[in-house]
Design a protein around this motif. Structure first.
Motif, PDB file in Angstrom:
ATOM      1  N   ALA A 106       0.822  -1.215   0.000  1.00  0.00           N
ATOM      2  CA  ALA A 106       0.000   0.000   0.000  1.00  0.00           C
ATOM      3  C   ALA A 106       0.855   1.265   0.000  1.00  0.00           C
ATOM      4  O   ALA A 106       0.579   2.224  -0.736  1.00  0.00           O
ATOM      5  N   ALA A 107       1.897   1.289   0.827  1.00  0.00           N
ATOM      6  CA  ALA A 107       2.741   2.480   0.911  1.00  0.00           C
ATOM      7  C   ALA A 107       3.521   2.699  -0.379  1.00  0.00           C
ATOM      8  O   ALA A 107       3.698   3.843  -0.831  1.00  0.00           O
ATOM      9  N   VAL A 108       3.996   1.616  -0.993  1.00  0.00           N
ATOM     10  CA  VAL A 108       4.692   1.729  -2.280  1.00  0.00           C
ATOM     11  C   VAL A 108       3.746   2.306  -3.323  1.00  0.00           C
ATOM     12  O   VAL A 108       4.120   3.197  -4.108  1.00  0.00           O
ATOM     13  N   GLN A 109       2.513   1.832  -3.329  1.00  0.00           N
ATOM     14  CA  GLN A 109       1.540   2.316  -4.308  1.00  0.00           C
ATOM     15  C   GLN A 109       1.280   3.809  -4.138  1.00  0.00           C
ATOM     16  O   GLN A 109       1.068   4.531  -5.130  1.00  0.00           O
ATOM     17  N   ARG A 110       1.333   4.302  -2.902  1.00  0.00           N
ATOM     18  CA  ARG A 110       1.108   5.732  -2.685  1.00  0.00           C
ATOM     19  C   ARG A 110       2.254   6.568  -3.252  1.00  0.00           C
ATOM     20  O   ARG A 110       2.035   7.654  -3.778  1.00  0.00           O
ATOM     21  N   TYR A 111       3.464   6.077  -3.161  1.00  0.00           N
ATOM     22  CA  TYR A 111       4.576   6.755  -3.837  1.00  0.00           C
ATOM     23  C   TYR A 111       4.365   6.735  -5.352  1.00  0.00           C
ATOM     24  O   TYR A 111       4.541   7.756  -6.043  1.00  0.00           O
ATOM     25  N   ILE A 112       3.986   5.576  -5.886  1.00  0.00           N
ATOM     26  CA  ILE A 112       3.798   5.454  -7.335  1.00  0.00           C
ATOM     27  C   ILE A 112       2.632   6.320  -7.796  1.00  0.00           C
ATOM     28  O   ILE A 112       2.716   6.997  -8.847  1.00  0.00           O
ATOM     29  N   ASP A 113       1.545   6.342  -7.041  1.00  0.00           N
ATOM     30  CA  ASP A 113       0.399   7.180  -7.405  1.00  0.00           C
ATOM     31  C   ASP A 113       0.758   8.661  -7.407  1.00  0.00           C
ATOM     32  O   ASP A 113       0.091   9.467  -8.076  1.00  0.00           O
ATOM     33  N   ALA A 114       1.805   9.025  -6.674  1.00  0.00           N
ATOM     34  CA  ALA A 114       2.285  10.412  -6.667  1.00  0.00           C
ATOM     35  C   ALA A 114       3.283  10.682  -7.787  1.00  0.00           C
ATOM     36  O   ALA A 114       3.824  11.784  -7.880  1.00  0.00           O
ATOM     37  N   GLY A 115       3.538   9.671  -8.636  1.00  0.00           N
ATOM     38  CA  GLY A 115       4.394   9.864  -9.798  1.00  0.00           C
ATOM     39  C   GLY A 115       5.771   9.253  -9.711  1.00  0.00           C
ATOM     40  O   GLY A 115       6.565   9.385 -10.646  1.00  0.00           O
ATOM     41  N   ALA A 116       6.084   8.577  -8.609  1.00  0.00           N
ATOM     42  CA  ALA A 116       7.432   8.028  -8.429  1.00  0.00           C
ATOM     43  C   ALA A 116       7.673   6.841  -9.347  1.00  0.00           C
ATOM     44  O   ALA A 116       6.735   6.165  -9.796  1.00  0.00           O
ATOM     45  N   ILE A 117       8.945   6.574  -9.597  1.00  0.00           N
ATOM     46  CA  ILE A 117       9.387   5.436 -10.403  1.00  0.00           C
ATOM     47  C   ILE A 117      10.264   4.560  -9.522  1.00  0.00           C
ATOM     48  O   ILE A 117      11.352   4.982  -9.106  1.00  0.00           O
ATOM     49  N   VAL A 118       9.810   3.353  -9.224  1.00  0.00           N
ATOM     50  CA  VAL A 118      10.606   2.416  -8.418  1.00  0.00           C
ATOM     51  C   VAL A 118      11.595   1.718  -9.338  1.00  0.00           C
ATOM     52  O   VAL A 118      11.194   0.981 -10.244  1.00  0.00           O
ATOM     53  N   PHE A 119      12.891   1.964  -9.114  1.00  0.00           N
ATOM     54  CA  PHE A 119      13.889   1.361 -10.007  1.00  0.00           C
ATOM     55  C   PHE A 119      14.761   0.329  -9.316  1.00  0.00           C
ATOM     56  O   PHE A 119      15.578  -0.323  -9.967  1.00  0.00           O
ATOM     57  N   GLY A 120      14.589   0.132  -7.987  1.00  0.00           N
ATOM     58  CA  GLY A 120      15.421  -0.845  -7.309  1.00  0.00           C
ATOM     59  C   GLY A 120      14.958  -1.109  -5.902  1.00  0.00           C
ATOM     60  O   GLY A 120      14.069  -0.428  -5.377  1.00  0.00           O
ATOM     61  N   LYS A 121      15.570  -2.130  -5.282  1.00  0.00           N
ATOM     62  CA  LYS A 121      15.259  -2.523  -3.910  1.00  0.00           C
ATOM     63  C   LYS A 121      16.527  -2.464  -3.066  1.00  0.00           C
ATOM     64  O   LYS A 121      17.632  -2.725  -3.550  1.00  0.00           O
ATOM     65  N   THR A 122      16.354  -2.147  -1.783  1.00  0.00           N
ATOM     66  CA  THR A 122      17.488  -2.046  -0.865  1.00  0.00           C
ATOM     67  C   THR A 122      17.436  -3.152   0.174  1.00  0.00           C
ATOM     68  O   THR A 122      16.370  -3.606   0.590  1.00  0.00           O
ATOM     69  N   VAL A 198      -0.447   4.884   8.799  1.00  0.00           N
ATOM     70  CA  VAL A 198      -0.035   4.480   7.451  1.00  0.00           C
ATOM     71  C   VAL A 198      -0.247   2.972   7.340  1.00  0.00           C
ATOM     72  O   VAL A 198       0.142   2.216   8.235  1.00  0.00           O
ATOM     73  N   SER A 199      -0.843   2.540   6.254  1.00  0.00           N
ATOM     74  CA  SER A 199      -1.131   1.124   6.075  1.00  0.00           C
ATOM     75  C   SER A 199       0.150   0.316   5.928  1.00  0.00           C
ATOM     76  O   SER A 199       1.065   0.702   5.206  1.00  0.00           O
ATOM     77  N   GLN A 200       0.181  -0.835   6.598  1.00  0.00           N
ATOM     78  CA  GLN A 200       1.305  -1.769   6.485  1.00  0.00           C
ATOM     79  C   GLN A 200       1.063  -2.837   5.422  1.00  0.00           C
ATOM     80  O   GLN A 200       1.916  -3.707   5.209  1.00  0.00           O
ATOM     81  N   GLY A 209      -1.080 -10.025   0.335  1.00  0.00           N
ATOM     82  CA  GLY A 209      -2.403 -10.613   0.493  1.00  0.00           C
ATOM     83  C   GLY A 209      -2.846 -10.845   1.916  1.00  0.00           C
ATOM     84  O   GLY A 209      -3.996 -11.225   2.150  1.00  0.00           O
ATOM     85  N   ILE A 210      -1.974 -10.624   2.905  1.00  0.00           N
ATOM     86  CA  ILE A 210      -2.348 -10.799   4.316  1.00  0.00           C
ATOM     87  C   ILE A 210      -3.074  -9.534   4.777  1.00  0.00           C
ATOM     88  O   ILE A 210      -2.556  -8.425   4.637  1.00  0.00           O
ATOM     89  N   LEU A 211      -4.259  -9.706   5.323  1.00  0.00           N
ATOM     90  CA  LEU A 211      -5.072  -8.547   5.699  1.00  0.00           C
ATOM     91  C   LEU A 211      -4.731  -8.008   7.080  1.00  0.00           C
ATOM     92  O   LEU A 211      -4.836  -6.799   7.324  1.00  0.00           O
ATOM     93  N   ALA A 212      -4.356  -8.884   8.005  1.00  0.00           N
ATOM     94  CA  ALA A 212      -4.056  -8.434   9.366  1.00  0.00           C
ATOM     95  C   ALA A 212      -2.743  -7.652   9.390  1.00  0.00           C
ATOM     96  O   ALA A 212      -1.730  -8.123   8.869  1.00  0.00           O
ATOM     97  N   GLY A 242      -9.788  -1.244   3.517  1.00  0.00           N
ATOM     98  CA  GLY A 242     -11.033  -1.619   4.156  1.00  0.00           C
ATOM     99  C   GLY A 242     -11.649  -0.520   5.000  1.00  0.00           C
ATOM    100  O   GLY A 242     -12.878  -0.445   5.144  1.00  0.00           O
ATOM    101  N   ASP A 243     -10.811   0.347   5.569  1.00  0.00           N
ATOM    102  CA  ASP A 243     -11.302   1.411   6.444  1.00  0.00           C
ATOM    103  C   ASP A 243     -11.499   2.743   5.721  1.00  0.00           C
ATOM    104  O   ASP A 243     -12.181   3.634   6.235  1.00  0.00           O
ATOM    105  N   ALA A 244     -10.906   2.892   4.558  1.00  0.00           N
ATOM    106  CA  ALA A 244     -10.884   4.186   3.873  1.00  0.00           C
ATOM    107  C   ALA A 244     -12.259   4.802   3.641  1.00  0.00           C
ATOM    108  O   ALA A 244     -12.398   6.037   3.709  1.00  0.00           O
ATOM    109  N   PRO A 245     -13.322   4.020   3.366  1.00  0.00           N
ATOM    110  CA  PRO A 245     -14.620   4.675   3.162  1.00  0.00           C
ATOM    111  C   PRO A 245     -15.170   5.356   4.413  1.00  0.00           C
ATOM    112  O   PRO A 245     -16.048   6.214   4.309  1.00  0.00           O
ATOM    113  N   ALA A 246     -14.662   4.986   5.596  1.00  0.00           N
ATOM    114  CA  ALA A 246     -15.275   5.452   6.838  1.00  0.00           C
ATOM    115  C   ALA A 246     -14.451   6.467   7.609  1.00  0.00           C
ATOM    116  O   ALA A 246     -14.999   7.220   8.404  1.00  0.00           O
TER     117      ALA A 246
END
Length: 486
Positions: A106-122, A198-200, A209-212, A242-246
């Motif tokens: 979720a957190a990675v997607q928020r960076y990407i939705d803001a325009g970021a380009i993920v080019f590597g992993k640390t 911040v969502s984990q 895929g783990i919801l908890a 799951g909580d975002a609508p509320a």
């Protein structure tokens, strides 16, 4: 135009304005990795082809006047504990060496939705479960200030990559100091957010895929300036799907307006975890700077808690989280060890066993202790805006990969202390879900960076960031390690 050690959000503005190209910025960081990563082993996986494709698209979009967001076209790396769609995510776990997630955390997607380009992993430790970064898949990551020293963990590769100028922004997680310790060891800024803001989702462990979402653990940014911490946190804030609508997260403004109204408590040393003299000197210098700026500094104020009791509570709750990924046989072994132990035995090893073996009813009892601790901290912050305290009690230390952590020791002012003391200052504030911003405080006499935790009340993230901004301006900004400034 300068790229090295620039704010990631400034880079985005220049890309959108046409002063820089996303493709050019990407090639700059890829070249830095080719030049410097061999000694550091901080960046462990690259996605060059897809990153170049997206950078080209970002430049084309900018030319058309399109705005992808505040990170438009900015290439960056991501801690390898976060799932990245189509890019290998190992988490330091040999069984996951070929794991390619279908979706982003979720957190990675928020960076990407803001325009970021993920080019590597640390790089990270095995299961992000050590305060040094090494694993069987990718090996050891080193500290750019001294490669013979650890870069910390679990966000060690992230902090080392930032300090070495291999990436402009990172994403960390912290359940035992994993943002704060590497920030301290590598001389960068880091923010451990208040728990739950911040969502984990998509962190490994537990995995895609783990919801908890695990107790205690939080998500937060690492950067080379406070501006980037604050802007990145704004992007990351929010409920999980799951909580975002509320509900939504709206953090309150800083609890002070002028420096003269800032109330600062300093807890720089304590018998429950003695602090290295060089770390202590740097923290006291930060307190001196704030006092010089007009803040009211109190060296005696403390929350009404027993730090040793807090540590016992924290470690049991921590190990209860970790136990979820352990085989039944380990939990059974722990339960047998606890049953046979002296009830007064709270040594490091037995404390861990007690946490692994916690029943649900025993966990509820420990949670009640934690809630009372949180209430004590809340009362404390009625009279104080921020607390200054160590991230950990030592500067970056030589690599020590002895398989049994309980056999490792660290010298503190000439006395060998248990390795697991690394959790003590981190857990002091983490157990109460408090936000903490790490700020560079100075250098030891042998040239190693020291950071300080700036802590505030639960959801007081903007207060810790405001004090961090004061210290960045008036005490110490990010400084590149020797040999990396060009």
């Amino acid at each position: 135009m300068q790229i090295l050690y620039r704010s990631a959000f400034e880079l985005a503005r220049d890309i959108k304005a046409g002063h820089l190209s996303s493709t050019g910025v990407l090639e700059f960081f890829l070249d830095r990795i080719a030049r410097f990563n061999g000694e550091l082993n901080a960046v462990v996986a690259l996605d060059e082809a897809r990153a170049r494709e997206r950078a080209t698209a970002a430049d084309a979009a900018a030319a058309r006047g399109e705005d992808w967001g505040p990170l438009h076209g900015v290439p960056l790396t991501i801690k390898d504990a976060y799932c990245t769609a189509g890019l290998v995510t190992v988490g330091g776990i040999p069984d996951c060496r070929d794991n390619i997630p279908a979706s982003n955390a979720a957190a990675v997607q928020r960076y990407i939705d803001a325009g970021a380009i993920v080019f590597g992993k640390t790089n990270v430790p095995f299961m992000s479960a050590d305060l040094q970064t090494y694993n069987e898949v990718y090996g050891v990551s080193n500290n750019p200030w001294n490669p013979a020293r650890t870069c910390g963990g679990s966000s060690g590769g992230a902090a080392a990559a930032l300090a070495a100028g291999l990436t402009p922004l990172e994403l960390g997680s912290d359940i035992g100091g994993s943002i704060r310790t590497p920030s301290h060891f590598n001389g960068v800024f880091g923010h451990k957010s208040s728990f739950g803001v911040v969502s984990q989702a998509g962190h490994l462990p537990p995995g895609e895929g783990i919801l908890a979402e695990p107790d205690l653990s939080v998500v937060g940014p690492l950067a080379t300036c406070v501006d980037d911490l604050e802007h990145a946190l704004d992007l990351l804030l929010g409920a999980n799907a799951g909580d975002a609508p509320a509900w939504q997260v709206i953090l309150p403004p800083p609890s002070f307006r002028e420096t003269g109204g800032l109330r600062v408590a300093v807890w720089a040393d304590d018998p429950f975890c003695p602090v290295d003299d060089e770390v202590l000197r740097c923290i006291n210098s930060v307190a001196g700077t704030l006092q010089h700026l007009g803040a009211r500094v109190d060296l005696e104020a403390r929350p009404d808690i027993d730090p040793e009791a807090n540590h016992r509570n924290y470690v049991q709750l921590l190990m209860a989280v970790m136990a979820g990924a352990m085989p039944d046989s380990v939990r059974e072994m722990a339960a047998e060890a606890v049953a046979a132990a002296d009830p007064a035995d709270y040594s490091d090893g037995m404390l861990q066993m007690r946490g692994i073996a916690l029943s649900h009813s025993a966990w509820q009892q420990q949670n009640e202790i934690r809630l009372r601790t949180r209430a004590a901290w809340s009362r404390f912050f009625e009279d104080v805006d921020v607390l200054l305290c160590p991230c950990v009690h030592v500067p970056a230390f030589p690599h020590d990969h002895a398989p049994d952590m309980l056999q490792r020791t660290l010298p503190v002012n000439g006395v060998a202390r248990p390795y697991m003391d690394l959790l003590r200052w981190a857990g002091l504030t983490l157990n109460a879900y408090l936000p903490a911003t790490v700020v560079p405080a100075g250098l030891t006499l042998d040239g190693l960076p020291v950071g300080v935790q700036v802590v505030s009340r639960y959801l007081g993230d903007r207060t810790t960031l405001a004090v961090a901004r004061l210290l960045e301006r008036h005490h110490r900004a990010f400084t590149a390690p020797p040999g990396y400034a060009q």
